[in-house]
Motif scaffolding. Structure first.
Motif, mmCIF file in Angstrom:
data_model
loop_
_atom_site.group_PDB
_atom_site.id
_atom_site.type_symbol
_atom_site.label_atom_id
_atom_site.label_comp_id
_atom_site.label_asym_id
_atom_site.label_seq_id
_atom_site.Cartn_x
_atom_site.Cartn_y
_atom_site.Cartn_z
ATOM 1 N N ARG A 52 0.820 -1.205 0.000
ATOM 2 C CA ARG A 52 0.000 0.000 0.000
ATOM 3 C C ARG A 52 0.858 1.261 0.000
ATOM 4 N NH1 ARG A 52 -3.312 0.377 4.651
ATOM 5 N NH2 ARG A 52 -4.658 1.755 3.478
ATOM 6 N N GLU A 53 2.089 1.138 0.493
ATOM 7 C CA GLU A 53 2.962 2.301 0.590
ATOM 8 C C GLU A 53 3.585 2.684 -0.746
ATOM 9 O OE1 GLU A 53 7.058 3.528 2.975
ATOM 10 O OE2 GLU A 53 5.673 2.099 3.884
ATOM 11 N N VAL A 54 3.912 1.694 -1.582
ATOM 12 C CA VAL A 54 4.758 2.008 -2.735
ATOM 13 C C VAL A 54 4.157 1.643 -4.092
ATOM 14 C CG1 VAL A 54 6.070 -0.146 -2.919
ATOM 15 C CG2 VAL A 54 7.209 2.036 -3.366
ATOM 16 N N ALA A 55 3.151 0.767 -4.124
ATOM 17 C CA ALA A 55 2.658 0.260 -5.424
ATOM 18 C C ALA A 55 1.811 1.290 -6.167
ATOM 19 C CB ALA A 55 1.843 -1.009 -5.212
ATOM 20 N N ASP A 56 1.945 1.306 -7.495
ATOM 21 C CA ASP A 56 1.029 2.059 -8.346
ATOM 22 C C ASP A 56 -0.172 1.192 -8.736
ATOM 23 O OD1 ASP A 56 2.618 4.451 -8.541
ATOM 24 O OD2 ASP A 56 3.977 3.332 -9.832
ATOM 25 N N ARG A 57 0.093 -0.104 -8.985
ATOM 26 C CA ARG A 57 -0.971 -1.078 -9.245
ATOM 27 C C ARG A 57 -0.616 -2.377 -8.559
ATOM 28 N NH1 ARG A 57 -2.480 -2.715 -14.762
ATOM 29 N NH2 ARG A 57 -0.310 -2.355 -15.347
ATOM 30 N N ILE A 58 -1.652 -3.162 -8.259
ATOM 31 C CA ILE A 58 -1.460 -4.407 -7.517
ATOM 32 C C ILE A 58 -2.172 -5.535 -8.251
ATOM 33 C CG2 ILE A 58 -1.792 -5.600 -5.309
ATOM 34 C CD1 ILE A 58 -2.157 -2.733 -4.067
ATOM 35 N N THR A 59 -1.447 -6.624 -8.505
ATOM 36 C CA THR A 59 -2.046 -7.839 -9.035
ATOM 37 C C THR A 59 -1.921 -8.923 -7.975
ATOM 38 O OG1 THR A 59 -1.576 -7.325 -11.343
ATOM 39 C CG2 THR A 59 -1.875 -9.642 -10.800
ATOM 40 N N ILE A 60 -3.032 -9.592 -7.673
ATOM 41 C CA ILE A 60 -3.044 -10.615 -6.621
ATOM 42 C C ILE A 60 -3.037 -12.000 -7.255
ATOM 43 C CG2 ILE A 60 -4.291 -11.578 -4.655
ATOM 44 C CD1 ILE A 60 -4.986 -8.024 -5.625
ATOM 45 N N VAL A 61 -2.108 -12.839 -6.771
ATOM 46 C CA VAL A 61 -1.971 -14.204 -7.263
ATOM 47 C C VAL A 61 -2.310 -15.169 -6.131
ATOM 48 C CG1 VAL A 61 -0.406 -15.900 -8.269
ATOM 49 C CG2 VAL A 61 -0.171 -13.498 -8.866
ATOM 50 N N ARG A 62 -3.146 -16.174 -6.440
ATOM 51 C CA ARG A 62 -3.483 -17.205 -5.455
ATOM 52 C C ARG A 62 -3.486 -18.557 -6.148
ATOM 53 N NH1 ARG A 62 -8.286 -15.467 -3.710
ATOM 54 N NH2 ARG A 62 -9.638 -17.005 -4.706
ATOM 55 N N LEU A 63 -2.733 -19.491 -5.584
ATOM 56 C CA LEU A 63 -2.660 -20.855 -6.115
ATOM 57 C C LEU A 63 -2.326 -20.866 -7.610
ATOM 58 C CD1 LEU A 63 -5.715 -22.426 -4.245
ATOM 59 C CD2 LEU A 63 -3.302 -22.556 -3.619
ATOM 60 N N GLY A 64 -1.367 -20.001 -7.989
ATOM 61 C CA GLY A 64 -0.875 -20.014 -9.356
ATOM 62 C C GLY A 64 -1.694 -19.238 -10.362
ATOM 63 N N LYS A 65 -2.797 -18.614 -9.929
ATOM 64 C CA LYS A 65 -3.662 -17.873 -10.852
ATOM 65 C C LYS A 65 -3.800 -16.420 -10.409
ATOM 66 C CE LYS A 65 -6.636 -21.807 -12.101
ATOM 67 N NZ LYS A 65 -8.029 -22.291 -12.170
ATOM 68 N N VAL A 66 -3.990 -15.532 -11.387
ATOM 69 C CA VAL A 66 -4.349 -14.150 -11.068
ATOM 70 C C VAL A 66 -5.806 -14.135 -10.642
ATOM 71 C CG1 VAL A 66 -4.718 -11.846 -12.005
ATOM 72 C CG2 VAL A 66 -2.654 -13.117 -12.614
ATOM 73 N N VAL A 67 -6.062 -13.644 -9.417
ATOM 74 C CA VAL A 67 -7.443 -13.649 -8.903
ATOM 75 C C VAL A 67 -8.030 -12.253 -8.815
ATOM 76 C CG1 VAL A 67 -7.162 -15.796 -7.623
ATOM 77 C CG2 VAL A 67 -6.593 -13.631 -6.513
ATOM 78 N N GLY A 68 -7.234 -11.246 -9.163
ATOM 79 C CA GLY A 68 -7.793 -9.908 -9.143
ATOM 80 C C GLY A 68 -6.721 -8.838 -9.161
ATOM 81 N N GLU A 69 -7.172 -7.595 -9.392
ATOM 82 C CA GLU A 69 -6.308 -6.428 -9.301
ATOM 83 C C GLU A 69 -6.901 -5.478 -8.274
ATOM 84 O OE1 GLU A 69 -5.352 -4.471 -12.912
ATOM 85 O OE2 GLU A 69 -4.197 -6.169 -13.716
ATOM 86 N N ALA A 70 -6.024 -4.649 -7.690
ATOM 87 C CA ALA A 70 -6.494 -3.714 -6.671
ATOM 88 C C ALA A 70 -5.684 -2.431 -6.753
ATOM 89 C CB ALA A 70 -6.357 -4.341 -5.281
ATOM 90 N N GLU A 71 -6.265 -1.381 -6.222
ATOM 91 C CA GLU A 71 -5.572 -0.098 -6.123
ATOM 92 C C GLU A 71 -4.865 -0.019 -4.766
ATOM 93 O OE1 GLU A 71 -5.362 2.181 -8.549
ATOM 94 O OE2 GLU A 71 -6.495 0.793 -9.821
ATOM 95 N N PRO A 72 -3.811 0.806 -4.674
ATOM 96 C CA PRO A 72 -3.116 0.963 -3.381
ATOM 97 C C PRO A 72 -4.001 1.518 -2.272
ATOM 98 C CG PRO A 72 -1.798 1.847 -5.184
ATOM 99 C CD PRO A 72 -3.143 1.548 -5.754
ATOM 100 N N THR A 73 -5.154 2.089 -2.655
ATOM 101 C CA THR A 73 -6.085 2.618 -1.654
ATOM 102 C C THR A 73 -6.899 1.514 -0.986
ATOM 103 O OG1 THR A 73 -7.646 2.996 -3.463
ATOM 104 C CG2 THR A 73 -6.305 4.876 -2.753
#
Length: 504
Positions: A203-224
């Motif tokens: 949350r401190e440094v990312a411009d964009r966040i991609t979340i990986v779970r069990l080898g798959k992309v499960v979503g994207e999120a904002e630093p907010t």
């Protein structure tokens, strides 16, 4: 440089570590790849860096498909990686490390050290690194060694930099400096992939966040996004991140460690004149950067270190010099820092692992005979109580996830009568949901009047659990402070400053 991964799939036998992963990192962007240990983040980056070959999918740089047969190809294409465990030669200077593998020569084939020194100074000045090119790497603090790794990558004209769990060995202040460095690199146009499982850093440094779970992309999120929102994406369910505990109900001093020294095989003191005590109903957390004597300290308490001087007493009974078996029989429970090597026997079932501490007598063994009915009843009840997720109690421990392996260790140790509980890195490499469970059980143990010693390099864990905090630096205790001491003060203590100096 724009980086794009399309449909990257990597299999190891029947295990799919990366399952058709798509990722786009824009020029001048810090893109965080967030996920639990084992989610497939590092495998994906090793594919990008040419260490692994993808079974399916493409890597594109500025919309051109790349074919990397090894790290050399990736580096020539403009990709650099700062590994969690530094790839530096301790007895070489900074300049020698930077030119290693890309040596330039002068006349008669001699190495052009001057050119390497100049390159180090140029990059250091540009990004404010303040690194001496003539310093030996072994004499540098860990945070400065990490800057050397970054200089190595930039000296090879890296346009995309991958940081793989870069804060694991840093103090909080060194972590803040790294975050500032990453921002400067981003502002210079460098694309950054930041791999981590630490929500605060994301949350401190990312411009964009991609979340990986069990080898798959499960979503994207904002630093907010909140920590709870990010944790829910990582785990797949809502998670309570806050550790709730009441004020401790302190009893008498139970564990007393006095003038303890541990000598390593080379004759060096890795634990140096350490003294502290822990009262019944109290959690004492031992903080510090990994490698400052914490491992050897817990091993000394457990009777695992052969060369120990000083005294360790539990309720007045001397433990120093006792075998591991006798320390366990004295009522000491223990979570080792490497559960897969020291905590469970992978080829044994859950039921067999749960009785390891007590395979020498009743109620599991009577007159030399294993009481199978009792073992199975105990294992079923304990599996349910500690939420060990497996098909049956006969499932092999080696087939469990890291979090469930840790629950087996926790269940085994906490299901017997204890007088002391020692937990080394109790949540290392386990998912957020399992962390929540482990923390609750540790607080419950403390509330039952049992003294608890927690060793952790995760400062958030230390401050969440501790009633008091002892900070170790180079084998000695710098100071013991209240559990609500600020992160800034703790960070300075982890770098060797006394509590009064750190507070000032």
């Amino acid at each position: 440089m724009k980086l794009e991964l399309r449909g990257i799939t990597k299999r190891f036998g029947s295990l799919t570590a990366n399952d058709h992963i798509d990722l786009v990192v824009q020029p001048g962007e810090i893109h965080c790849l967030l996920g639990e240990n084992g989610a497939g983040k590092s495998t994906l980056m090793n594919v990008l860096y040419g260490l692994y070959q993808a079974d399916e999918g493409d890597i594109l740089l500025d919309d051109e498909v790349q074919h990397f047969s090894g790290p050399g190809d990736a580096m020539r294409a403009g990709i650099g990686m700062v590994h969690q465990h530094f790839m530096l030669i301790p007895v070489f200077t900074v300049a020698e490390n930077v030119m290693l593998g890309h040596e330039s020569t002068k006349f008669a084939g001699t190495l052009d050290i001057a050119a390497a020194r100049k390159k180090v100074l140029e990059i250091s000045e540009r990004f404010g690194f303040n690194v001496d090119p003539d310093a030996l790497v072994e004499d540098l603090p860990v945070g400065v060694q990490q800057r050397v790794e970054i200089i190595k990558a930039l000296s090879r004209d890296a346009k995309v930099l991958v940081f793989d769990e870069p804060t694991a060995v840093l103090t909080p202040q060194e972590t803040d400096e790294l975050m500032a460095t990453m921002r400067r690199l981003r502002d210079s146009g460098t694309s950054i992939v930041f791999i981590t499982h630490k929500l605060r850093e994301v949350r401190e440094v990312a411009d964009r966040i991609t979340i990986v779970r069990l080898g798959k992309v499960v979503g994207e999120a904002e630093p907010t996004a909140t920590n709870n929102e990010l944790a829910a994406l990582m785990v797949g369910r809502a998670v309570e991140l806050t550790v709730h505990k009441d004020e401790p109900k302190l009893g008498d001093v139970a564990l007393q460690v006095s003038n303890l020294n541990v000598i390593d095989p080379q004759g060096l003191k890795v634990v140096n004149d350490v003294s502290f005590d822990v009262r019944a109903g109290e959690i004492l957390a031992i903080a510090g950067v990994q490698g400052n004597g914490q491992t050897e300290l817990t091993e000394a308490i457990m009777g695992l270190q052969p060369r120990v001087t000083g005294s360790i007493t539990l309720n007045g009974e001397e433990l120093t010099g006792l075998s591991v078996r006798k320390v366990l029989d004295a009522g000491v429970g223990f979570i080792p820092e490497d559960r897969s090597e020291d905590g469970v026997v992978k080829g044994f079932s859950i039921a067999e692992n749960l009785m390891l501490d007590r395979a020498n007598g009743a109620p599991f063994v009577k007159v030399g005979n294993l009481q199978l009915a009792y073992r199975e009843k105990f294992a079923r009840e304990t599996k349910d109580e500690f939420d060990i997720r497996a098909q049956s109690i006969e499932t092999k421990a080696g087939n469990l996830s890291g979090g469930n392996q840790q629950k087996v260790v926790l269940a085994r140790e906490l299901s017997r009568e204890l007088k002391l509980f020692v937990a080394a890195q109790p949540t290392r490499g386990i998912d957020v949901g399992s962390i929540e469970f482990v923390h609750k059980r540790m607080v419950a143990t403390r509330d039952a009047g049992i003294p608890v010693v927690v060793v952790s390099t995760e400062l958030d864990e230390v401050t969440a659990l501790a009633d008091r905090i002892a900070v170790m630096y180079r084998g000695a205790i710098v100071g013991i402070v209240p559990g609500d001491t600020s992160r800034d003060v703790l960070g300075l203590m982890m770098a060797g400053e006394k509590p009064t100096e750190a507070a000032a």
